[in-house]
Design a protein around this motif. Structure first.
Motif, PDB file in Angstrom:
ATOM      1  N   TYR B 223       0.865  -1.175   0.000  1.00 44.31           N
ATOM      2  CA  TYR B 223       0.000   0.000   0.000  1.00 44.31           C
ATOM      3  C   TYR B 223       0.903   1.227   0.000  1.00 44.31           C
ATOM      4  O   TYR B 223       1.824   1.321   0.819  1.00 44.31           O
ATOM      5  N   PHE B 224       0.660   2.137  -0.941  1.00 43.28           N
ATOM      6  CA  PHE B 224       1.405   3.387  -0.949  1.00 43.28           C
ATOM      7  C   PHE B 224       0.438   4.527  -0.667  1.00 43.28           C
ATOM      8  O   PHE B 224      -0.522   4.731  -1.431  1.00 43.28           O
ATOM      9  N   GLY B 225       0.661   5.207   0.428  1.00 43.40           N
ATOM     10  CA  GLY B 225      -0.201   6.335   0.780  1.00 43.40           C
ATOM     11  C   GLY B 225      -0.038   7.459  -0.232  1.00 43.40           C
ATOM     12  O   GLY B 225       0.971   7.531  -0.932  1.00 43.40           O
ATOM     13  N   GLY B 226      -1.041   8.314  -0.312  1.00 39.86           N
ATOM     14  CA  GLY B 226      -0.965   9.431  -1.247  1.00 39.86           C
ATOM     15  C   GLY B 226       0.237  10.310  -0.935  1.00 39.86           C
ATOM     16  O   GLY B 226       0.722  10.350   0.201  1.00 39.86           O
ATOM     17  N   TYR B 227       0.702  11.012  -1.959  1.00 42.28           N
ATOM     18  CA  TYR B 227       1.871  11.875  -1.815  1.00 42.28           C
ATOM     19  C   TYR B 227       1.634  12.929  -0.725  1.00 42.28           C
ATOM     20  O   TYR B 227       0.646  13.665  -0.765  1.00 42.28           O
ATOM     21  N   ASP B 228       2.527  12.979   0.263  1.00 41.02           N
ATOM     22  CA  ASP B 228       2.426  13.927   1.382  1.00 41.02           C
ATOM     23  C   ASP B 228       1.109  13.821   2.152  1.00 41.02           C
ATOM     24  O   ASP B 228       0.619  14.794   2.713  1.00 41.02           O
ATOM     25  N   GLN B 229       0.499  12.620   2.160  1.00 46.19           N
ATOM     26  CA  GLN B 229      -0.790  12.438   2.835  1.00 46.19           C
ATOM     27  C   GLN B 229      -0.614  11.719   4.170  1.00 46.19           C
ATOM     28  O   GLN B 229      -1.585  11.228   4.728  1.00 46.19           O
ATOM     29  N   TYR B 230       0.625  11.636   4.671  1.00 43.88           N
ATOM     30  CA  TYR B 230       0.841  10.760   5.824  1.00 43.88           C
ATOM     31  C   TYR B 230       0.070  11.206   7.059  1.00 43.88           C
ATOM     32  O   TYR B 230      -0.337  10.392   7.870  1.00 43.88           O
ATOM     33  N   ILE B 231      -0.177  12.513   7.172  1.00 44.95           N
ATOM     34  CA  ILE B 231      -0.879  12.988   8.372  1.00 44.95           C
ATOM     35  C   ILE B 231      -2.308  12.437   8.395  1.00 44.95           C
ATOM     36  O   ILE B 231      -2.728  11.816   9.380  1.00 44.95           O
ATOM     37  N   GLN B 232      -3.015  12.606   7.272  1.00 49.14           N
ATOM     38  CA  GLN B 232      -4.373  12.074   7.189  1.00 49.14           C
ATOM     39  C   GLN B 232      -4.368  10.550   7.344  1.00 49.14           C
ATOM     40  O   GLN B 232      -5.215   9.983   8.035  1.00 49.14           O
ATOM     41  N   GLU B 233      -3.404   9.900   6.666  1.00 52.73           N
ATOM     42  CA  GLU B 233      -3.358   8.440   6.694  1.00 52.73           C
ATOM     43  C   GLU B 233      -3.181   7.908   8.110  1.00 52.73           C
ATOM     44  O   GLU B 233      -3.778   6.917   8.503  1.00 52.73           O
ATOM     45  N   MET B 234      -2.331   8.592   8.896  1.00 52.45           N
ATOM     46  CA  MET B 234      -2.003   8.061  10.224  1.00 52.45           C
ATOM     47  C   MET B 234      -3.004   8.447  11.292  1.00 52.45           C
ATOM     48  O   MET B 234      -3.166   7.746  12.282  1.00 52.45           O
ATOM     49  N   ALA B 235      -3.659   9.585  11.090  1.00 51.95           N
ATOM     50  CA  ALA B 235      -4.521  10.083  12.164  1.00 51.95           C
ATOM     51  C   ALA B 235      -5.956   9.599  12.028  1.00 51.95           C
ATOM     52  O   ALA B 235      -6.682   9.532  13.016  1.00 51.95           O
ATOM     53  N   ASP B 236      -6.361   9.257  10.821  1.00 50.11           N
ATOM     54  CA  ASP B 236      -7.757   8.908  10.600  1.00 50.11           C
ATOM     55  C   ASP B 236      -7.917   7.392  10.553  1.00 50.11           C
ATOM     56  O   ASP B 236      -7.423   6.724   9.650  1.00 50.11           O
ATOM     57  N   ALA B 237      -8.635   6.850  11.528  1.00 48.35           N
ATOM     58  CA  ALA B 237      -8.785   5.398  11.627  1.00 48.35           C
ATOM     59  C   ALA B 237      -9.590   4.822  10.460  1.00 48.35           C
ATOM     60  O   ALA B 237      -9.711   3.606  10.342  1.00 48.35           O
ATOM     61  N   ASN B 238     -10.157   5.686   9.610  1.00 49.59           N
ATOM     62  CA  ASN B 238     -10.866   5.177   8.427  1.00 49.59           C
ATOM     63  C   ASN B 238     -10.074   5.384   7.142  1.00 49.59           C
ATOM     64  O   ASN B 238     -10.607   5.217   6.050  1.00 49.59           O
ATOM     65  N   SER B 239      -8.824   5.753   7.277  1.00 48.67           N
ATOM     66  CA  SER B 239      -8.028   6.051   6.086  1.00 48.67           C
ATOM     67  C   SER B 239      -7.699   4.775   5.319  1.00 48.67           C
ATOM     68  O   SER B 239      -7.881   3.664   5.812  1.00 48.67           O
ATOM     69  N   GLY B 240      -7.189   4.977   4.115  1.00 51.52           N
ATOM     70  CA  GLY B 240      -6.776   3.839   3.292  1.00 51.52           C
ATOM     71  C   GLY B 240      -5.749   2.984   4.000  1.00 51.52           C
ATOM     72  O   GLY B 240      -5.774   1.755   3.924  1.00 51.52           O
TER      73      GLY B 240
END
Lengths: 74, 758
Positions: B223-240
């Protein structure tokens, strides 16, 4: 040379080499995205032991142009 | 060197007769070769073939290797046009010349392979490897050769191909081959989900990491998170990222993107304020990481920041106070101290080290950095992938457990039996210092829980004397859990070592300076990792340290004590040999066990047991520490661990049982024992106590399951032997149940059960 370039490009962008024509470009080949483009550049540099410049990388948008750029380097 | 004097005729192309015969023949040969190439390129293969005959008949007097090249061009053309028969004939006709070239041999092998003559193909390909073992193509074809009959062997050949061609093309070809094997064959690969997040382009690592995973029998999902999206990815329990549910997550941050206000205006900011700016950002990252670790079961590996190859201020950077290097260094220290908050699952990836090792200026690819924000240059990606494997391997349960070493010219220089104790090279003078350092590196492995063994053709008494008396010996005999110094075949010895230590062959690494011994082990035991030991002893230590196959992310007490645990096992075995009857042996062991609910001290070890135990493991369910903690805290489940010991020493925590409570029955989700202690009734004592605890809880039935794997046959009849009734018997699963009122399991008389630890 042309066959080799076509094969490298096909492997890099992960399509069948028969599907690539002289007019194939990132605009009409969905698999040829920016990531695939970078993969292709890395593969070309490795295969032909050359270093491409930033401008050349940007210009390499079709097989004939790629062939022209690479053959100048060899 | 004197140049031949140019004759005027040589300048006149119309009269080649003026040339001396050798020069003329060479000229004709060169022209002929060019002609063949020209004809082949335009597809006139039969004409090219005729020309080749001509050139060969003339050219024989000249150096043969000139002739090989045009023949190869033609062989390649035949190959491409699928004219395998023609290729085969051509090769056979000139085998005496072409058989000297690894490329021609490989092409001949390939045509035989296509003509279904595997035996001949194998001969040619092996011949090509003998000519040049670093030429990758024959390994690929040997892999193809074994793809149908022995897929494991095929993967091993494909892996060698990738090792010799670790480039994007090599990786793609390797991956394609293994994927097609995975589709058609029952290779036992372990699935593992790996996620990447961060603020720069890291996607190009995918192929290299996938290739490295395949080498270790791991089938990764990425899984590759969106470019510079790590904050949303890590903080939101519903993220990809959370939906992907990774087993391991890599976080890559570029300092400049993380803190543009600092790095874009570096010199406009007062030196004393610079680190505070960075620190604010890092605290934010830390909070994110901790939140992610709380919400997820994943390991989190955060890459450290890269130092630039040069500084704006040159050497003055170090004098000005809070220069670039100082700030980045402090940021890396800060990052490292953050990971200490969760040593089990929060780790640092030393990208800075990898790039230094690759050579920052040699592998730099600045255009990719500007064009695609690839902070890690593509040339460094194969090494980066290998570094990532240091984390992926232990998470995937593929860490090697035992290093098997040779002695002569491996742990010391020279042959002990010939040169004697004083004659071997070991000490502070070269070449002895290379072996001295190698021993220290081996000793460090032992300190972190890797078992050491000796497999050497040597006189046991001499070896003992050398270890006891040589003043510069860094390793002691007591550092080895198992020693085989004899004149037996090393494969046989290794099999015995595996038996004695009760470890699968895939847990072993074999380090021996003798290529013949390595070949023997490679051929007879492909599961063992045989190290390609360099010829030069000064490369030994670096080779060992760069392997990355012994990584541990978290050391337990058992890890630190492992050699001792296995050695006492050795003594127990000794006693077993002496004991005439098993009962008196067991009696003499004076085994004690204690069984308790898992607590925060034992949870890491219980999780480790579920991940590592393969043999006496009824269900082979792998759990993380977070999983075990959840089981232990839940009303609907119980986690018990078993600790044992005997007159030879403490075994530590060697058994675990996870129970799911369903109304008035207990289902044994997991029941496992470390194979070190199997066969002494300890497993029965464990079951006895589980039944007792169930009865106390007014439970009526206990349900057990057995999921067969390639390694756990030893546990297959455990439940029926204990009086369980078989309820279902499928190839994938057996289900058993036991009515506790009819329970007849008793505590084995030779085992003493303690209520609490002494």
């Amino acid at each position: 040379m042309k066959t080799k370039l076509r094969e490298i490009l096909a492997t890099a962008i992960d399509v069948d080499s028969d599907e690539l024509t002289d007019v194939s470009s990132p605009d009409n080949t969905p698999e040829w995205d920016s990531f695939a483009h970078m993969t292709m550049v890395a593969a070309m540099e490795e295969e032909f032991k050359i270093a491409l410049t930033l401008d050349e990388v940007k210009s390499m948008q079709t097989l004939p142009i790629i062939e022209e750029v690479i053959s100048q380097k060899l | 060197m004197a140049k031949p004097i140019l004759k005027s005729d040589a300048l006149n192309p119309s009269s080649p007769e003026g040339l001396d015969p050798a020069t003329r023949a060479e000229m004709e040969l060169t022209a002929g070769c060019q002609e063949i190439r020209f004809l082949v390129e335009r597809g006139y293969l039969s004409m090219a073939r005729e020309k080749l005959e001509e050139v060969f008949s003339k050219g024989r007097q000249i150096k043969n290797h000139h002739l090989v090249e045009p023949a190869i061009v033609l062989l390649q053309a035949y190959e491409k046009n699928k004219q395998y028969q023609s290729a085969n004939e051509l090769f056979k006709q000139y085998e005496s010349i072409l058989g000297e070239s690894q490329v021609a041999l490989t092409l001949a092998g390939s045509s035989c392979l296509n003509l279904n003559d595997s035996q001949q193909a194998e001969n040619f390909l092996e011949g090509a490897i003998q000519k040049d073992s670093s030429y990758p193509d024959p390994y690929l074809l040997l892999g193809d050769l074994y793809a149908k009959s022995q897929p494991d062997k095929a993967v091993s050949y494909y892996s060698q191909y990738y090792d010799l061609r670790s480039s994007i093309m090599g990786a793609r070809i390797f991956i394609k081959r293994v994927k097609s094997l995975l589709k058609t064959n029952s290779l036992s690969f372990k699935n593992l989900s790996i996620a990447f997040i961060g603020n720069f382009t890291i996607e190009p690592i995918k192929d290299f990491l996938e290739a490295e995973c395949f080498k270790q029998s791991i089938q990764p999902k990425f899984y590759f998170g969106g470019y510079d999206q790590y904050i949303q990815e890590m903080a939101d329990a519903n993220s990809g990222l959370f939906n992907f549910d990774p087993a391991i997550t890599f976080l890559f941050l570029d300092s400049q993107t993380l803190s543009p206000e600092l790095f874009n205006k570096f010199f406009d900011i007062l030196p004393e304020k610079r680190f505070h700016l960075a620190e604010d950002k890092l605290k934010h990252v830390e909070a994110l990481c901790n939140k992610f670790l709380d919400l997820s079961k994943s390991h989190l590996v955060v890459s450290n920041f890269l130092l630039p190859s040069d500084y704006y201020m040159g050497v003055y950077d170090s004098k000005m106070g809070s220069g670039q290097k100082e700030i980045l260094g402090k940021m890396n220290d800060h990052l490292l101290s953050q990971t200490r908050s969760n040593p089990q699952r929060f780790h640092i990836l030393d990208t800075e080290k990898v790039l230094s090792n690759c050579g920052k200026t040699t592998c730099a690819n600045e255009k990719m950095r500007y064009l695609a924000k690839m902070i890690i240059p593509d040339q460094a990606l194969p090494d980066m992938a290998r570094e990532l494997m240091r984390f992926v391997r232990p998470v995937g349960g593929k860490t090697k457990k035992c290093l098997v070493l040779d002695l002569d010219n491996t742990l010391w220089g020279g042959i002990l039996g010939e040169e004697g104790l004083e004659g071997i090279e070991l000490g502070l003078e070269p070449p002895g210092n290379a072996f001295y350092e190698f021993q220290k590196a081996v000793k460090a492995l032992q300190r972190r829980g890797i078992i050491l063994a000796i497999n050497s053709k040597n006189d046991p008494d001499l070896v003992r004397e050398a270890f006891e008396k040589h003043p510069d010996m860094q390793l002691k005999l007591s550092d080895f859990a198992c020693i085989r110094t004899n004149w037996n075949d090393k494969a046989q010895n290794l099999r015995e070592i595996a038996d004695e230590l009760n470890l699968g062959l895939s847990s072993f690494v074999f380090f021996d300076d003798n290529p013949a011994e390595r070949l023997l082990i490679r051929q007879q035991m492909p599961e063992v990792l045989t190290i390609e030991v360099p010829e030069d002893c000064s490369e030994y230590t670096r080779t060992l340290l760069s392997l990355g196959v012994f990584e541990t992310l978290h050391l337990t007490e058992e890890d630190k004590n492992r050699t001792h645990l296995y050695q006492t096992e050795d003594k127990r075995r000794h006693l077993k040999d002496q004991a005439t009857e098993l009962d008196s042996y067991l009696e003499s062991l004076k085994t004690q066990v204690v069984i308790q609910p898992a607590d925060s001290f034992s949870i890491p070890r219980v999780a480790q047991l579920t991940q590592r135990t393969n043999q006496f493991n009824l269900t082979t369910q792998r759990y993380s520490e977070a999983d075990i903690r959840a089981f232990a805290e839940s009303e609907k489940s119980r986690v018990y661990f078993l600790k044992s010991g005997d007159r030879f020493g403490d075994h530590g925590i060697v058994g675990a049982c996870i129970v799911r409570v369903e109304n008035d029955s207990w289902e044994l989700d997991t029941f496992l024992m470390s194979c070190r202690v199997i066969g002494r009734g300890i497993e029965n004592a464990f079951l006895y106590d589980i039944f007792r605890k169930a009865s106390e809880d007014h439970i009526k039935n206990v349900v057990g399951r057995y999921f067969p794997t390639r390694k756990n046959q030893i546990a297959e009849s455990f439940y029926p032997d204990a009086g369980f009734e078989t309820m279902a018997d499928n190839p994938q699963e057996k289900v058993f149940t036991l009515n506790l009122e009819k329970n007849s399991v008793s505590l084995p008389s030779h085992i003493k059960m303690l209520r609490h630890e002494n």
